[in-house]
Design an enzyme around this catalytic site. Structure first.
Site, mmCIF file in Angstrom:
data_model
loop_
_atom_site.group_PDB
_atom_site.id
_atom_site.type_symbol
_atom_site.label_atom_id
_atom_site.label_comp_id
_atom_site.label_asym_id
_atom_site.label_seq_id
_atom_site.Cartn_x
_atom_site.Cartn_y
_atom_site.Cartn_z
ATOM 1 N N ARG A 8 0.807 -1.230 0.000
ATOM 2 C CA ARG A 8 0.000 0.000 0.000
ATOM 3 C C ARG A 8 0.837 1.276 0.000
ATOM 4 N NH1 ARG A 8 -3.144 -3.428 3.382
ATOM 5 N NH2 ARG A 8 -5.117 -3.973 2.368
ATOM 6 N N LYS B 165 3.406 11.249 -11.730
ATOM 7 C CA LYS B 165 2.581 10.268 -12.437
ATOM 8 C C LYS B 165 3.373 8.982 -12.618
ATOM 9 C CE LYS B 165 -0.692 12.865 -15.281
ATOM 10 N NZ LYS B 165 -1.098 13.117 -16.685
ATOM 11 N N GLU C 30 10.428 16.428 -26.095
ATOM 12 C CA GLU C 30 9.748 16.933 -24.902
ATOM 13 C C GLU C 30 10.208 18.340 -24.545
ATOM 14 O OE1 GLU C 30 7.269 15.846 -23.163
ATOM 15 O OE2 GLU C 30 7.011 13.796 -23.896
ATOM 16 N N LYS D 173 7.259 22.426 -16.809
ATOM 17 C CA LYS D 173 6.441 21.336 -16.269
ATOM 18 C C LYS D 173 6.166 21.540 -14.786
ATOM 19 C CE LYS D 173 5.552 16.442 -16.165
ATOM 20 N NZ LYS D 173 5.813 15.126 -16.738
ATOM 21 N N GLU E 25 -4.413 16.834 -11.707
ATOM 22 C CA GLU E 25 -5.155 16.945 -12.959
ATOM 23 C C GLU E 25 -6.651 17.070 -12.721
ATOM 24 O OE1 GLU E 25 -4.998 13.945 -16.416
ATOM 25 O OE2 GLU E 25 -3.137 15.071 -16.596
ATOM 26 N N ARG F 22 -3.224 20.899 -16.053
ATOM 27 C CA ARG F 22 -2.132 19.951 -16.259
ATOM 28 C C ARG F 22 -2.256 19.232 -17.599
ATOM 29 N NH1 ARG F 22 0.738 16.049 -11.816
ATOM 30 N NH2 ARG F 22 1.925 14.783 -13.285
ATOM 31 N N ASN G 84 -0.092 17.428 -22.275
ATOM 32 C CA ASN G 84 -0.357 16.367 -23.249
ATOM 33 C C ASN G 84 -0.271 16.862 -24.688
ATOM 34 O OD1 ASN G 84 -0.824 14.230 -21.394
ATOM 35 N ND2 ASN G 84 -2.862 15.069 -20.971
ATOM 36 N N HIS H 202 0.317 14.444 -27.488
ATOM 37 C CA HIS H 202 0.230 13.091 -26.938
ATOM 38 C C HIS H 202 -1.029 12.326 -27.358
ATOM 39 C CE1 HIS H 202 3.653 14.347 -24.666
ATOM 40 N NE2 HIS H 202 3.700 13.226 -23.974
ATOM 41 N N HIS I 191 0.355 9.040 -28.571
ATOM 42 C CA HIS I 191 0.037 7.767 -27.926
ATOM 43 C C HIS I 191 -0.687 6.833 -28.893
ATOM 44 C CE1 HIS I 191 0.321 9.206 -23.455
ATOM 45 N NE2 HIS I 191 1.498 9.027 -24.018
ATOM 46 N N HIS J 72 8.917 6.870 -27.832
ATOM 47 C CA HIS J 72 7.931 7.842 -27.350
ATOM 48 C C HIS J 72 8.232 9.248 -27.858
ATOM 49 C CE1 HIS J 72 5.099 9.876 -24.730
ATOM 50 N NE2 HIS J 72 6.082 10.597 -24.237
#
Length: 360
Positions: free
Chosen positions: A106, A128, A170, A217, A227, A232, A236, A239, A243, A255
């Site tokens: 956890r 993230k 990026e 960022k 988000e 935020r 993307n 993306h 993606h 990527h």
């Protein structure tokens, strides 16, 4: 961020309160370059490393199956909630290790030590973490920031040229989102950044580049850490397309290259929908990406990997994009350098037209 930080990571970790057992998660490539150095630094600081997991490099490693294997290895090593996980590598390692840290017992503390340009300016910042499913990228994950972020720019000295280019995609994204002056500097002289500049002045320039891209960022994440207000989602940019390109290729493409091709498609969509206020931006973006050795035309780029350019397959790959809201895809569109906005009212036909237009 500090030169030589990997050599002192154990001491720095101790000073930050780190103690107990440590599990090191990396990939085989990074392990061969920096694994022993980090192990020595941790052990010299009195930290006991009970597990070293050197995973196969590449996006194919970022799965629930790999996470499950890591859970078992951590359990067998005796690592408990008072231990910590040390992630050393690029974005795949950081995403996967952070996800394991977030969910093992956890949640246990973890340390992020990125070794690629892409990871330094993107994956390492914002908390993230996650893994991919066959249905889409990063569909299982959490917000779980590391206890400590260790960025050592000297790791970039061993970075392959292709990985440098991936990171620069990026950096370009960050400039378009929130640093118009950086955008102008990059667009003015793209070939300067086609590879890491050498010499002491070159390393100083790289430090400045890192600081400015990271600052964009960090600023966005601090304004919307989980988000919840939509800000935020600006991160993307490129993306939604990128993606989809990755998924349509079964994650065989890098990527950063996917993001580059995705930004061109996003610029074309912004132009088609009439929100792009700078008529020269798309042309300059394509020139910048070409100078950096990054793709501009997604279809020609995929063909270079032996893959078929199928706009309908790309649209289908968008079907499980985690940015969907109410069944509608959300696109980050460019209004001008330093100003991007999230749009959820994009006609599907416009997306198809842009894919046809930017294929080759």
């Amino acid at each position: 961020m500090e030169v030589g930080l990997l050599e002192r990571c154990g001491m720095v970790l101790r000073e930050a309160g780190g103690q107990g057992l440590v599990a090191l998660v990396t990939d085989a490539t990074v392990a061969s370059l920096y694994g022993e150095r980090v192990l020595r630094a941790l052990e010299a600081a009195g930290l006991r490393v009970v597990e070293v997991a050197a995973l196969p490099p590449g996006e194919g490693t970022k799965t629930l199956e790999t996470a499950a294997d890591l859970y078992r290895r951590l359990a067998r090593s005796g690592l408990g909630r008072d231990g910590l996980l040390f992630a050393l590598g690029g974005g795949v390692v950081l995403d996967l290790a952070g996800f394991v840290a977030a969910t093992y017992m956890r949640g246990i503390p973890w340390v992020s030590a990125p070794t690629t340009l892409l990871a330094m300016v993107d994956a390492a910042i914002g908390g993230k973490v996650g893994v991919d499913l066959p249905e889409g990228k990063n569909l299982v994950g959490a917000f779980y920031p590391p206890r400590l972020l260790l960025i050592d720019p000297t790791a970039l000295r061993t970075l392959p040229a292709a990985e440098w280019r991936n990171g620069m995609a990026e950096v370009v994204k960050a400039a378009l989102i929130g640093d118009p002056a950086l955008w102008e500097a990059l667009a003015e002289d793209p070939r300067r950044w086609a590879g890491p500049p050498g010499g002491s002045s070159g390393e100083a320039a790289v430090l400045t580049l890192l600081q400015r891209a990271m600052a964009v960022k960090i600023r966005v994440v601090e304004a919307d850490p989980f988000e919840t207000c939509g800000q935020r989602e600006q991160l993307n940019l490129g993306h939604t397309f990128g993606h989809a390109f990755e998924r349509a290729s079964s994650y065989r493409v890098p990527h950063g290259e996917a993001v580059a091709a995705g930004m061109v498609a996003a610029a074309a969509l912004s132009e088609r929908l009439g929100v792009l206020q700078d008529p020269s931006l798309r042309r300059r973006l394509e020139g910048l990406l070409e100078g950096l050795g990054l793709p501009r035309r997604w279809g020609l780029w995929l063909a270079g990997y032996g893959l078929r350019a199928d706009p309908e397959a790309v649209v289908a790959a968008m079907g499980t994009d985690k940015k969907r809201r109410g069944g509608r895809l959300r696109f980050v569109l460019i209004h001008r350098p330093g100003e991007v906005r999230v749009h959820d009212d994009v006609p599907p036909e416009a997306v198809r037209q842009v894919l046809e237009e930017t294929a080759g």
